[in-house]
Design a protein around this motif. Structure first.
Motif, PDB file in Angstrom:
ATOM      1  N   LEU A   1      -3.926   2.825   6.008  1.00 49.37           N
ATOM      2  CA  LEU A   1      -4.372   3.061   7.398  1.00 49.37           C
ATOM      3  C   LEU A   1      -3.425   4.028   8.106  1.00 49.37           C
ATOM      4  O   LEU A   1      -3.868   4.917   8.844  1.00 49.37           O
ATOM      5  N   VAL A   2      -2.134   3.869   7.848  1.00 50.22           N
ATOM      6  CA  VAL A   2      -1.160   4.768   8.497  1.00 50.22           C
ATOM      7  C   VAL A   2      -1.289   6.172   7.897  1.00 50.22           C
ATOM      8  O   VAL A   2      -1.247   7.180   8.611  1.00 50.22           O
TER       9      VAL A   2
ATOM     10  N   ALA B   1      -1.750  -0.050  14.492  1.00 52.63           N
ATOM     11  CA  ALA B   1      -2.279  -1.042  15.446  1.00 52.63           C
ATOM     12  C   ALA B   1      -3.586  -1.673  14.980  1.00 52.63           C
ATOM     13  O   ALA B   1      -4.075  -2.612  15.614  1.00 52.63           O
ATOM     14  N   ILE B   2      -4.171  -1.162  13.904  1.00 54.08           N
ATOM     15  CA  ILE B   2      -5.463  -1.724  13.460  1.00 54.08           C
ATOM     16  C   ILE B   2      -5.216  -3.092  12.821  1.00 54.08           C
ATOM     17  O   ILE B   2      -4.436  -3.212  11.876  1.00 54.08           O
ATOM     18  N   LYS B   3      -5.885  -4.116  13.357  1.00 50.93           N
ATOM     19  CA  LYS B   3      -5.699  -5.470  12.813  1.00 50.93           C
ATOM     20  C   LYS B   3      -6.434  -5.588  11.485  1.00 50.93           C
ATOM     21  O   LYS B   3      -7.562  -5.086  11.357  1.00 50.93           O
ATOM     22  N   ILE B   4      -5.819  -6.297  10.542  1.00 53.94           N
ATOM     23  CA  ILE B   4      -6.483  -6.524   9.245  1.00 53.94           C
ATOM     24  C   ILE B   4      -6.661  -8.031   9.054  1.00 53.94           C
ATOM     25  O   ILE B   4      -5.680  -8.792   9.077  1.00 53.94           O
ATOM     26  N   LEU B   5      -7.908  -8.445   8.875  1.00 54.43           N
ATOM     27  CA  LEU B   5      -8.215  -9.861   8.627  1.00 54.43           C
ATOM     28  C   LEU B   5      -8.393 -10.063   7.128  1.00 54.43           C
ATOM     29  O   LEU B   5      -8.742  -9.130   6.403  1.00 54.43           O
ATOM     30  N   TYR B   6      -8.200 -11.301   6.680  1.00 52.16           N
ATOM     31  CA  TYR B   6      -8.561 -11.645   5.304  1.00 52.16           C
ATOM     32  C   TYR B   6      -9.802 -12.524   5.349  1.00 52.16           C
ATOM     33  O   TYR B   6      -9.914 -13.410   6.207  1.00 52.16           O
TER      34      TYR B   6
ATOM     35  N   LEU C   1     -10.630   0.541  -2.226  1.00 54.37           N
ATOM     36  CA  LEU C   1     -10.352   0.188  -0.824  1.00 54.37           C
ATOM     37  C   LEU C   1      -9.968   1.429  -0.022  1.00 54.37           C
ATOM     38  O   LEU C   1     -10.379   1.589   1.134  1.00 54.37           O
ATOM     39  N   GLY C   2      -9.214   2.307  -0.631  1.00 54.20           N
ATOM     40  CA  GLY C   2      -8.826   3.555   0.042  1.00 54.20           C
ATOM     41  C   GLY C   2     -10.053   4.390   0.390  1.00 54.20           C
ATOM     42  O   GLY C   2     -10.180   4.923   1.498  1.00 54.20           O
ATOM     43  N   TRP C   3     -10.987   4.465  -0.570  1.00 56.36           N
ATOM     44  CA  TRP C   3     -12.225   5.230  -0.310  1.00 56.36           C
ATOM     45  C   TRP C   3     -13.079   4.549   0.753  1.00 56.36           C
ATOM     46  O   TRP C   3     -13.701   5.211   1.585  1.00 56.36           O
ATOM     47  N   GLN C   4     -13.114   3.224   0.716  1.00 59.50           N
ATOM     48  CA  GLN C   4     -13.924   2.520   1.726  1.00 59.50           C
ATOM     49  C   GLN C   4     -13.347   2.745   3.125  1.00 59.50           C
ATOM     50  O   GLN C   4     -14.095   2.934   4.077  1.00 59.50           O
TER      51      GLN C   4
ATOM     52  N   ASP D   1      -0.107 -13.842  -3.268  1.00 56.74           N
ATOM     53  CA  ASP D   1       0.480 -12.583  -3.765  1.00 56.74           C
ATOM     54  C   ASP D   1      -0.545 -11.446  -3.716  1.00 56.74           C
ATOM     55  O   ASP D   1      -0.237 -10.329  -3.306  1.00 56.74           O
ATOM     56  N   GLN D   2      -1.758 -11.750  -4.174  1.00 53.50           N
ATOM     57  CA  GLN D   2      -2.803 -10.699  -4.159  1.00 53.50           C
ATOM     58  C   GLN D   2      -3.081 -10.242  -2.721  1.00 53.50           C
ATOM     59  O   GLN D   2      -3.210  -9.055  -2.454  1.00 53.50           O
ATOM     60  N   ILE D   3      -3.158 -11.227  -1.813  1.00 49.39           N
ATOM     61  CA  ILE D   3      -3.438 -10.857  -0.414  1.00 49.39           C
ATOM     62  C   ILE D   3      -2.268 -10.047   0.142  1.00 49.39           C
ATOM     63  O   ILE D   3      -2.470  -9.001   0.760  1.00 49.39           O
ATOM     64  N   ALA D   4      -1.046 -10.518  -0.093  1.00 50.48           N
ATOM     65  CA  ALA D   4       0.125  -9.820   0.464  1.00 50.48           C
ATOM     66  C   ALA D   4       0.198  -8.380  -0.064  1.00 50.48           C
ATOM     67  O   ALA D   4       0.424  -7.430   0.710  1.00 50.48           O
ATOM     68  N   GLN D   5      -0.008  -8.210  -1.365  1.00 46.43           N
ATOM     69  CA  GLN D   5       0.076  -6.855  -1.938  1.00 46.43           C
ATOM     70  C   GLN D   5      -1.027  -5.964  -1.383  1.00 46.43           C
ATOM     71  O   GLN D   5      -0.806  -4.802  -1.049  1.00 46.43           O
ATOM     72  N   THR D   6      -2.225  -6.530  -1.283  1.00 50.27           N
ATOM     73  CA  THR D   6      -3.336  -5.705  -0.813  1.00 50.27           C
ATOM     74  C   THR D   6      -3.176  -5.372   0.668  1.00 50.27           C
ATOM     75  O   THR D   6      -3.473  -4.251   1.094  1.00 50.27           O
ATOM     76  N   MET D   7      -2.688  -6.325   1.441  1.00 53.90           N
ATOM     77  CA  MET D   7      -2.459  -6.061   2.875  1.00 53.90           C
ATOM     78  C   MET D   7      -1.443  -4.929   3.051  1.00 53.90           C
ATOM     79  O   MET D   7      -1.615  -4.047   3.886  1.00 53.90           O
ATOM     80  N   ALA D   8      -0.378  -4.976   2.250  1.00 55.10           N
ATOM     81  CA  ALA D   8       0.649  -3.920   2.360  1.00 55.10           C
ATOM     82  C   ALA D   8       0.024  -2.572   1.990  1.00 55.10           C
ATOM     83  O   ALA D   8       0.275  -1.545   2.652  1.00 55.10           O
ATOM     84  N   PHE D   9      -0.815  -2.571   0.957  1.00 50.42           N
ATOM     85  CA  PHE D   9      -1.483  -1.322   0.576  1.00 50.42           C
ATOM     86  C   PHE D   9      -2.398  -0.829   1.709  1.00 50.42           C
ATOM     87  O   PHE D   9      -2.394   0.357   2.068  1.00 50.42           O
ATOM     88  N   LEU D  10      -3.161  -1.764   2.288  1.00 51.53           N
ATOM     89  CA  LEU D  10      -4.109  -1.359   3.342  1.00 51.53           C
ATOM     90  C   LEU D  10      -3.369  -0.812   4.563  1.00 51.53           C
ATOM     91  O   LEU D  10      -3.795   0.181   5.168  1.00 51.53           O
TER      92      LEU D  10
END
Ligand code: G3P
Length: 244
Positions: free
Chosen positions: A188-189, A198-203, A142-145, A175-184
């Protein structure tokens, strides 16, 4: 928190008749205090849907665009062509396009630049495969993407769609979504500084009327990118009602 955004990706579905019935049901059934809502029909239905949305707050989106403004690109559609049709959002780098059309991060980045120039808001999709999640590589992927697909100064939307959750009926767990959102968000920062906040993240990935409330209440989830359930007016409107 700003308004959430619910995006319907109709993929390659819908006759003219189906489209007319679905759009009418969405326009008439939209709750008064709706979040931002975007529907992304196939290219061939855009001109049919646009007038039907004229008096509705629902926005029109497309599912892809080319990086060039015009030229010898058989079968492709440019961002200015979409803009001319009243389109204001465009989904880019969906995993189905990455897999079926060999789109690379670089291609997605170039398309995002073209979309922004044409006044469209790009919704850039990222997501790991089941193998990558199981082997614990998903954060690296995800970081590379993000690094490869988002252009400098990116001011669009990111959609996190784990490939294994798309169309399977098995959404990622909260849990998976919450952890991944925090990582994303952290990524992004790290990559974009203050602007990354400020970048919105959708699931996206098997969001439906039954799980929408729990998915949309996870911190950092700014909305949902919905496939199958966006083809049924009742299901999509329930998801819209679950958003804030
Ligand atoms: O872009 C939306 C999508 O890939 C998710 O599809 O059918 O799992 O909601 P679905």
């Amino acid at each position: 928190m700003s308004r959430q955004i619910i995006v319907g990706n109709w993929k390659m579905n819908g006759t003219r008749q189906d489209t007319q019935v679905l759009v009418e049901a969405l326009v008439n059934g939209l709750p008064a205090s709706a979040p931002d809502v975007v529907i992304c029909p196939p290219f061939t239905q855009l001109a049919l849907v646009q007038p039907a949305l004229a008096s509705s707050p629902i926005c029109l989106g497309a599912q892809d665009c080319h990086k060039d403004v015009s030229g010898a690109h058989t079968g492709d559609i440019s961002a200015p062509m979409l803009s001319e049709l009243g389109v204001s959002y465009v989904i880019l780098g969906h995993s189905e396009r990455r897999q079926e059309h060999g789109e690379l991060d670089e291609t997605v980045r170039e398309k995002a630049v073209a979309a922004t120039k044409a006044g469209l808001t790009p919704i850039i999709c990222i997501g790991e495969t089941e193998d990558q999640r199981e082997s614990g590589e998903h954060e690296d992927v995800l970081g590379w993407q993000i690094k490869g697909s988002l252009p400098d100064g990116f001011a669009g939307i990111v959609a996190y769609e784990p490939i294994w959750a798309i169309g399977t009926g098995l959404a990622a767990t909260t849990d998976q979504i919450a952890q991944t959102m925090a990582f994303l968000r952290a990524e992004l920062v790290r990559q974009f500084g203050e602007a990354g906040k400020a970048i919105k993240i959708l699931y996206g990935g098997s969001v439906n009327a039954g799980n929408a409330v729990s998915v949309l209440s996870i911190p950092e989830v700014a909305g949902a990118l919905v496939g199958g359930a966006s083809l049924k007016a009742d299901a999509f409107l329930s998801i819209v009602s679950a958003a804030s």
